[in-house]
Write an enzyme that holds these catalytic residues in place. Structure first.
Site, PDB file in Angstrom:
ATOM      1  N   ASP A 140       5.495   5.874  52.200  1.00  0.00           N
ATOM      2  CA  ASP A 140       6.712   6.322  51.670  1.00  0.00           C
ATOM      3  C   ASP A 140       6.637   5.961  49.947  1.00  0.00           C
ATOM      4  O   ASP A 140       6.926   4.709  49.784  1.00  0.00           O
ATOM      5  CB  ASP A 140       8.037   5.681  52.015  1.00  0.00           C
ATOM      6  CG  ASP A 140       9.371   6.296  51.581  1.00  0.00           C
ATOM      7  OD1 ASP A 140      10.428   6.149  52.169  1.00  0.00           O
ATOM      8  OD2 ASP A 140       9.492   7.072  50.494  1.00  0.00           O
ATOM      9  N   HIS A 220      19.743  10.685  51.248  1.00  0.00           N
ATOM     10  CA  HIS A 220      20.501  10.213  50.087  1.00  0.00           C
ATOM     11  C   HIS A 220      20.439  11.024  48.701  1.00  0.00           C
ATOM     12  O   HIS A 220      19.372  11.868  48.663  1.00  0.00           O
ATOM     13  CB  HIS A 220      20.126   8.630  49.909  1.00  0.00           C
ATOM     14  CG  HIS A 220      18.671   8.618  49.570  1.00  0.00           C
ATOM     15  ND1 HIS A 220      18.033   8.633  48.227  1.00  0.00           N
ATOM     16  CD2 HIS A 220      17.639   8.391  50.259  1.00  0.00           C
ATOM     17  CE1 HIS A 220      16.786   8.458  48.520  1.00  0.00           C
ATOM     18  NE2 HIS A 220      16.748   8.431  49.842  1.00  0.00           N
TER      19      HIS A 220
HETATM   20  O1  LIG Z   1      17.588   3.210  52.389  1.00  0.00           O
HETATM   21  S1  LIG Z   1      18.090   3.412  51.149  1.00  0.00           S
HETATM   22  O2  LIG Z   1      18.218   1.917  50.508  1.00  0.00           O
HETATM   23  C1  LIG Z   1      19.539   4.133  51.071  1.00  0.00           C
HETATM   24  C2  LIG Z   1      20.483   3.925  50.216  1.00  0.00           C
HETATM   25  C3  LIG Z   1      21.560   4.794  50.505  1.00  0.00           C
HETATM   26  C4  LIG Z   1      21.297   5.699  51.438  1.00  0.00           C
HETATM   27  S2  LIG Z   1      19.577   5.427  51.774  1.00  0.00           S
HETATM   28  N1  LIG Z   1      16.997   3.897  50.503  1.00  0.00           N
HETATM   29  C5  LIG Z   1      16.843   4.233  49.021  1.00  0.00           C
HETATM   30  C6  LIG Z   1      15.451   3.246  48.521  1.00  0.00           C
HETATM   31  C7  LIG Z   1      15.736   1.932  48.173  1.00  0.00           C
HETATM   32  C8  LIG Z   1      14.677   1.271  47.789  1.00  0.00           C
HETATM   33  C9  LIG Z   1      13.324   1.913  47.385  1.00  0.00           C
HETATM   34  F1  LIG Z   1      12.337   1.212  47.037  1.00  0.00           F
HETATM   35  C10 LIG Z   1      13.242   3.196  47.620  1.00  0.00           C
HETATM   36  C11 LIG Z   1      14.438   4.055  48.099  1.00  0.00           C
HETATM   37  C12 LIG Z   1      16.250   5.020  51.238  1.00  0.00           C
HETATM   38  C13 LIG Z   1      14.802   5.270  51.008  1.00  0.00           C
HETATM   39  N2  LIG Z   1      13.861   4.278  51.045  1.00  0.00           N
HETATM   40  C14 LIG Z   1      12.897   4.700  51.080  1.00  0.00           C
HETATM   41  N3  LIG Z   1      12.782   6.095  50.817  1.00  0.00           N
HETATM   42  N4  LIG Z   1      14.109   6.327  50.741  1.00  0.00           N
HETATM   43 MN   LIG Z   2      11.422   7.497  50.640  1.00  0.00          MN
HETATM   44 MN   LIG Z   3      14.536   8.313  50.485  1.00  0.00          MN
END
Ligand SMILES: O=S(=O)(c1cccs1)N(Cc1ccc(F)cc1)Cc1ncn[nH]1
Ligand SMILES: [Mn+2]
Ligand SMILES: [Mn+2]
Ligand SMILES: [Mn+2]
Length: 367
Positions: A140, A220
């Site tokens: 990711d 998101h």
């Molecule tokens: O889980 S999350 O924190 C979230 C917050 C509200 C709804 S989903 N997040 C956002 C994120 C947080 C840190 C990262 F380094 C990159 C993205 C989703 C996600 N993680 C990886 N890909 N997408």
């Molecule tokens: Mn992601």
């Molecule tokens: Mn994401």
């Protein structure tokens, strides 16, 4: 002028491959139901012409994502250290995006979460973890141009017994993308995703599982330099009445699990990010003050990880980082884990709700 051919391994910045400055459009989907008028509306088409610079920025980031993942899929093999996989990927992003401070670069840490770890795991410096044949790895990673972020992920597994688990997430994500649209309720998307997910069952090491959609992970909305903006896209049924709106970017991601279908924070933290809505905070602790100045300069409100601090030459920063987290300036984003021994698969795309259509910006010929 004709786009030039990329080398193998890729070395030419994507912007040099498209001298016209026009980058390839993603997959275009018409909105479902009564939004078909949008496809032909002259007013909406005019609105899009005015947004062209934005489209080219985010499409450049998407083309970088496609070219990097094409190479990495061939490169990853059992026996490689996780640190090497991440650094190879990150160095290729830096080259193809023509990294330039906060104007063009990596958008967040390279997630390479394994097995029951669903998200937000990347090795910290000195980590010795080696990729195994029976691992389920979620790659990711993010690219951005002028803060316009592509957040896109896929799962790698070498053992074919995991194929149905991967297919469950991949089909569920494509269902979520098809259901998405202007004025669509976020909760309706979650229900559609869950229905597809739970139609799968998998046999792993002689045991049968009905696949679960992880109920406390979400897609998101995305804003400039803001990886998660105000809206969350559930991946299970529930009451979320909030709607999607024209002009919004969304990461549509699903997580297929053989475990509880519920994740908790666990393991050592690697991911950090400045709180988007925290302004200037006067700091007295000199190391914390200096680290915050570095974060502001190098990452601003983009997420980063310890290895990125190592990469820019920061040392002995853990106490200062703790101070910034305790002061509410920086948030920790720890790994999210289902139960030990279970397996989680993920697929994710970034879409844009254009005035005339839905564009799956990160779509490639791979997924
Ligand atoms: O889980 S999350 O924190 C979230 C917050 C509200 C709804 S989903 N997040 C956002 C994120 C947080 C840190 C990262 F380094 C990159 C993205 C989703 C996600 N993680 C990886 N890909 N997408
Ligand atoms: Mn992601
Ligand atoms: Mn994401
Ligand atoms: Mn000050």
């Amino acid at each position: 002028k004709e786009p030039l051919e990329q080398t193998d391994p890729s070395s030419i910045p994507v912007k040099d491959l498209f001298p016209s400055g026009d980058f390839p459009e993603g997959e275009v989907q018409e909105y479902k139901n009564d939004n078909l008028w949008r496809t032909t509306s002259e007013e909406k088409r005019e609105q899009e012409r005015l947004e062209k610079p934005l489209y080219n920025d985010v499409r450049q980031a998407a083309e970088v994502h496609r070219q990097v993942r094409k190479y990495i899929r061939k490169y990853v093999k059992p026996g490689l250290a996780m640190v090497d996989i991440c650094e190879t990927l990150e160095n290729m992003v830096r080259k193809l995006i023509a990294e330039n401070g906060l104007r063009a670069g990596i958008a967040f840490p390279t997630g390479c979460s394994l097995n029951w770890v669903a998200a937000h795991w990347t090795p910290n410096g000195g980590d010795k973890t080696v990729l195994q044949y029976d691992d389920v790895m979620k790659l990711d990673f993010g690219t951005h141009i002028e803060g316009r972020i592509i957040d896109c992920a896929f799962t790698v597994a070498f053992n074919p017994m995991f194929d149905p688990l991967l297919e469950a997430s991949r089909e569920a994500t494509n269902t979520g993308i098809r259901e998405a649209g202007i004025d669509v309720r976020l909760g309706d998307i979650g229900a559609a995703i869950q229905e597809v997910m739970e139609s799968y069952e998998v046999e792993i090491n002689g045991k049968n599982f009905q696949v679960k959609s992880v109920r406390n992970l979400n897609g998101h909305s995305i804003g400039p330099y803001q990886i998660h903006a105000s809206k969350s896209v559930p991946i299970v049924k529930g009451g979320e009445q909030t709607k999607m709106e024209e002009g919004e970017f969304f990461a549509i991601e699903t997580f297929a699990s053989t475990g509880k279908g519920y994740v908790r924070e666990d393991l050592e933290c690697s991911h950090y990010m400045k709180n988007f809505d925290v302004g200037h905070v006067p700091l007295r602790l000199p190391r914390a003050k200096q680290l915050l100045a570095t974060i502001d300069k190098k990452f601003s409100t983009l997420a980063f990880c310890r290895r990125y601090l190592d990469h820019i030459g920061e040392t002995k920063y853990l106490m200062a980082l703790k101070n910034l987290c305790d002061a509410g300036i920086v948030q920790r984003i720890p790994p999210l884990c289902d139960i030990k021994g279970s397996y989680v698969a993920q697929f994710e795309h970034t879409i844009y709700l254009r005035p005339t259509c839905k564009e799956v910006l990160s779509r490639g010929d791979d997924f």
